[in-house]
Design a protein around this motif. Sequence first.
Motif, PDB file in Angstrom:
ATOM      1  N   SER A  58      -1.726  -2.058 -12.950  1.00  0.00           N
ATOM      2  CA  SER A  58      -0.983  -3.257 -13.331  1.00  0.00           C
ATOM      3  C   SER A  58       0.336  -3.356 -12.565  1.00  0.00           C
ATOM      4  O   SER A  58       0.740  -4.458 -12.143  1.00  0.00           O
ATOM      5  N   GLN A  59       1.001  -2.228 -12.350  1.00  0.00           N
ATOM      6  CA  GLN A  59       2.239  -2.226 -11.566  1.00  0.00           C
ATOM      7  C   GLN A  59       1.953  -2.570 -10.105  1.00  0.00           C
ATOM      8  O   GLN A  59       2.721  -3.310  -9.473  1.00  0.00           O
ATOM      9  N   TYR A  60       0.849  -2.042  -9.588  1.00  0.00           N
ATOM     10  CA  TYR A  60       0.471  -2.330  -8.202  1.00  0.00           C
ATOM     11  C   TYR A  60       0.191  -3.823  -8.033  1.00  0.00           C
ATOM     12  O   TYR A  60       0.598  -4.448  -7.037  1.00  0.00           O
ATOM     13  N   THR A  61      -0.502  -4.417  -9.007  1.00  0.00           N
ATOM     14  CA  THR A  61      -0.801  -5.857  -8.950  1.00  0.00           C
ATOM     15  C   THR A  61       0.482  -6.678  -8.967  1.00  0.00           C
ATOM     16  O   THR A  61       0.615  -7.664  -8.224  1.00  0.00           O
ATOM     17  N   LEU A  62       1.426  -6.262  -9.798  1.00  0.00           N
ATOM     18  CA  LEU A  62       2.706  -6.973  -9.871  1.00  0.00           C
ATOM     19  C   LEU A  62       3.470  -6.842  -8.549  1.00  0.00           C
ATOM     20  O   LEU A  62       4.029  -7.837  -8.060  1.00  0.00           O
ATOM     21  N   GLU A  63       3.485  -5.648  -7.978  1.00  0.00           N
ATOM     22  CA  GLU A  63       4.169  -5.450  -6.702  1.00  0.00           C
ATOM     23  C   GLU A  63       3.501  -6.264  -5.595  1.00  0.00           C
ATOM     24  O   GLU A  63       4.184  -6.841  -4.736  1.00  0.00           O
ATOM     25  N   PHE A  64       2.181  -6.324  -5.615  1.00  0.00           N
ATOM     26  CA  PHE A  64       1.451  -7.100  -4.614  1.00  0.00           C
ATOM     27  C   PHE A  64       1.805  -8.585  -4.741  1.00  0.00           C
ATOM     28  O   PHE A  64       2.048  -9.271  -3.738  1.00  0.00           O
ATOM     29  N   TYR A  76      10.211   4.301  -2.862  1.00  0.00           N
ATOM     30  CA  TYR A  76       8.932   5.006  -2.818  1.00  0.00           C
ATOM     31  C   TYR A  76       8.716   5.906  -1.602  1.00  0.00           C
ATOM     32  O   TYR A  76       7.756   6.679  -1.573  1.00  0.00           O
ATOM     33  N   ILE A  77       9.580   5.800  -0.580  1.00  0.00           N
ATOM     34  CA  ILE A  77       9.341   6.599   0.619  1.00  0.00           C
ATOM     35  C   ILE A  77      10.455   7.615   0.857  1.00  0.00           C
ATOM     36  O   ILE A  77      10.228   8.816   0.858  1.00  0.00           O
ATOM     37  N   ALA A  78      11.666   7.125   1.076  1.00  0.00           N
ATOM     38  CA  ALA A  78      12.797   8.021   1.371  1.00  0.00           C
ATOM     39  C   ALA A  78      13.971   7.666   0.474  1.00  0.00           C
ATOM     40  O   ALA A  78      14.518   6.570   0.567  1.00  0.00           O
ATOM     41  N   ASP A  79      14.355   8.608  -0.371  1.00  0.00           N
ATOM     42  CA  ASP A  79      15.457   8.371  -1.305  1.00  0.00           C
ATOM     43  C   ASP A  79      16.788   8.567  -0.584  1.00  0.00           C
ATOM     44  O   ASP A  79      17.542   9.498  -0.842  1.00  0.00           O
ATOM     45  N   SER A  80      17.067   7.640   0.345  1.00  0.00           N
ATOM     46  CA  SER A  80      18.288   7.711   1.145  1.00  0.00           C
ATOM     47  C   SER A  80      19.199   6.550   0.776  1.00  0.00           C
ATOM     48  O   SER A  80      18.769   5.390   0.770  1.00  0.00           O
ATOM     49  N   ASN A  81      20.444   6.867   0.493  1.00  0.00           N
ATOM     50  CA  ASN A  81      21.383   5.821   0.091  1.00  0.00           C
ATOM     51  C   ASN A  81      21.673   4.840   1.216  1.00  0.00           C
ATOM     52  O   ASN A  81      22.083   3.702   0.975  1.00  0.00           O
ATOM     53  N   ILE A  82      21.445   5.264   2.456  1.00  0.00           N
ATOM     54  CA  ILE A  82      21.650   4.360   3.589  1.00  0.00           C
ATOM     55  C   ILE A  82      20.702   3.168   3.488  1.00  0.00           C
ATOM     56  O   ILE A  82      21.087   2.020   3.742  1.00  0.00           O
ATOM     57  N   LEU A  83      19.467   3.439   3.105  1.00  0.00           N
ATOM     58  CA  LEU A  83      18.504   2.351   2.918  1.00  0.00           C
ATOM     59  C   LEU A  83      18.960   1.408   1.814  1.00  0.00           C
ATOM     60  O   LEU A  83      18.824   0.182   1.935  1.00  0.00           O
ATOM     61  N   ASN A  84      19.506   1.969   0.755  1.00  0.00           N
ATOM     62  CA  ASN A  84      19.979   1.157  -0.361  1.00  0.00           C
ATOM     63  C   ASN A  84      21.144   0.272   0.066  1.00  0.00           C
ATOM     64  O   ASN A  84      21.237  -0.898  -0.328  1.00  0.00           O
ATOM     65  N   VAL A  85      22.048   0.815   0.867  1.00  0.00           N
ATOM     66  CA  VAL A  85      23.189   0.045   1.356  1.00  0.00           C
ATOM     67  C   VAL A  85      22.723  -1.078   2.279  1.00  0.00           C
ATOM     68  O   VAL A  85      23.193  -2.227   2.175  1.00  0.00           O
ATOM     69  N   LEU A  86      21.800  -0.769   3.190  1.00  0.00           N
ATOM     70  CA  LEU A  86      21.264  -1.794   4.093  1.00  0.00           C
ATOM     71  C   LEU A  86      20.565  -2.896   3.311  1.00  0.00           C
ATOM     72  O   LEU A  86      20.687  -4.088   3.636  1.00  0.00           O
ATOM     73  N   CYS A  87      19.826  -2.497   2.281  1.00  0.00           N
ATOM     74  CA  CYS A  87      19.171  -3.466   1.403  1.00  0.00           C
ATOM     75  C   CYS A  87      20.202  -4.409   0.790  1.00  0.00           C
ATOM     76  O   CYS A  87      20.005  -5.628   0.738  1.00  0.00           O
ATOM     77  N   SER A  88      21.318  -3.847   0.344  1.00  0.00           N
ATOM     78  CA  SER A  88      22.379  -4.640  -0.274  1.00  0.00           C
ATOM     79  C   SER A  88      23.044  -5.566   0.735  1.00  0.00           C
ATOM     80  O   SER A  88      23.387  -6.710   0.417  1.00  0.00           O
ATOM     81  N   VAL A  89      23.229  -5.084   1.962  1.00  0.00           N
ATOM     82  CA  VAL A  89      23.823  -5.915   3.012  1.00  0.00           C
ATOM     83  C   VAL A  89      22.952  -7.138   3.273  1.00  0.00           C
ATOM     84  O   VAL A  89      23.448  -8.276   3.383  1.00  0.00           O
ATOM     85  N   PHE A  90      21.650  -6.919   3.353  1.00  0.00           N
ATOM     86  CA  PHE A  90      20.736  -8.031   3.615  1.00  0.00           C
ATOM     87  C   PHE A  90      20.700  -9.035   2.461  1.00  0.00           C
ATOM     88  O   PHE A  90      20.607 -10.242   2.677  1.00  0.00           O
ATOM     89  N   ILE A  91      20.786  -8.569   1.223  1.00  0.00           N
ATOM     90  CA  ILE A  91      20.754  -9.491   0.082  1.00  0.00           C
ATOM     91  C   ILE A  91      22.024 -10.331   0.041  1.00  0.00           C
ATOM     92  O   ILE A  91      21.996 -11.523  -0.291  1.00  0.00           O
ATOM     93  N   ASP A 136       0.824  -1.217   0.000  1.00  0.00           N
ATOM     94  CA  ASP A 136       0.000   0.000   0.000  1.00  0.00           C
ATOM     95  C   ASP A 136       0.856   1.264   0.000  1.00  0.00           C
ATOM     96  O   ASP A 136       0.388   2.328  -0.428  1.00  0.00           O
ATOM     97  N   THR A 137       2.106   1.152   0.440  1.00  0.00           N
ATOM     98  CA  THR A 137       2.992   2.319   0.430  1.00  0.00           C
ATOM     99  C   THR A 137       3.338   2.764  -0.988  1.00  0.00           C
ATOM    100  O   THR A 137       3.759   3.899  -1.201  1.00  0.00           O
ATOM    101  N   THR A 138       3.136   1.862  -1.964  1.00  0.00           N
ATOM    102  CA  THR A 138       3.465   2.193  -3.356  1.00  0.00           C
ATOM    103  C   THR A 138       2.236   2.599  -4.162  1.00  0.00           C
ATOM    104  O   THR A 138       2.362   2.912  -5.347  1.00  0.00           O
ATOM    105  N   LYS A 139       1.072   2.602  -3.535  1.00  0.00           N
ATOM    106  CA  LYS A 139      -0.168   2.791  -4.275  1.00  0.00           C
ATOM    107  C   LYS A 139      -0.217   4.113  -5.024  1.00  0.00           C
ATOM    108  O   LYS A 139      -0.713   4.197  -6.157  1.00  0.00           O
ATOM    109  N   GLY A 140       0.301   5.162  -4.417  1.00  0.00           N
ATOM    110  CA  GLY A 140       0.248   6.468  -5.064  1.00  0.00           C
ATOM    111  C   GLY A 140       1.250   6.640  -6.186  1.00  0.00           C
ATOM    112  O   GLY A 140       1.151   7.586  -6.970  1.00  0.00           O
TER     113      GLY A 140
END
Length: 248
Positions: A148-154, A201-216, A139-143
Amino acid sequence: MHLSKILGIVLVLLSIVFLGLQSQALELEASGVRALAMIVLITLYLIRVKQKHALFLMFLVFFTIAEVFNYITWVKNFDLNPDIDYFYYIGNVLYILSYTFLIARIVVGVNMTKAVTRFPIQSLLLVVLGVFVVYIVTDTTKGELNSSQYTLEFTYNAVIMILMSLSLLNYMIKDDKKSMNLLIGSICILFSEILQLAYFYIADSNILNVLCSVFIVMAFLFYYLQSRLKHTEVVEYVQQQNQQDLKI
């Protein structure tokens, strides 16, 4: 030095380089290194793991195809139709297929009827929690997305949640190191996807991107570790207690 050890060292170095590039917001270069790392991981899996499983291998293959595809679309802009982002759909479908193979790998190794019968309340809670999390996260991506993109994300988020839930059931049934590594890997995937959505979709912060990469990176580390292990038989507590009583 054995080839498998060389590949292991190369994979570690690529992971470090990948995280370093992400920390510098070098998305294009990081995407290329990530795709290369997946190719090395598949090669290492084929060489190092004796008892290979076709479904787990297909998970790795389709995930790697998705990574290579993403890198190609970064390098070359195929502007087929400005109104429809075909590569967004193709890339996400490839990831969904890869996770579906991993889900199938778990399902074929677990008697789901037995699991649900043995843990009925836990299974119900997992379903309720899964529906709630998928709805809230998507739902955070709804706006930002069309229907069709929302259905794919869901669908994508639902597949991730199913993967995590089945990994948890698998661990509750088997309760060994292999199933624990699989569960930790799936939890890391879930955290990675949530952070990625927050980054997009919420905060364009590179820290989030780095954390995402660490988890993957952590996720595939644990997935590889579990692929090298065998399931151990669970000895019921009652049987252990009876043996102790006999000794007394």
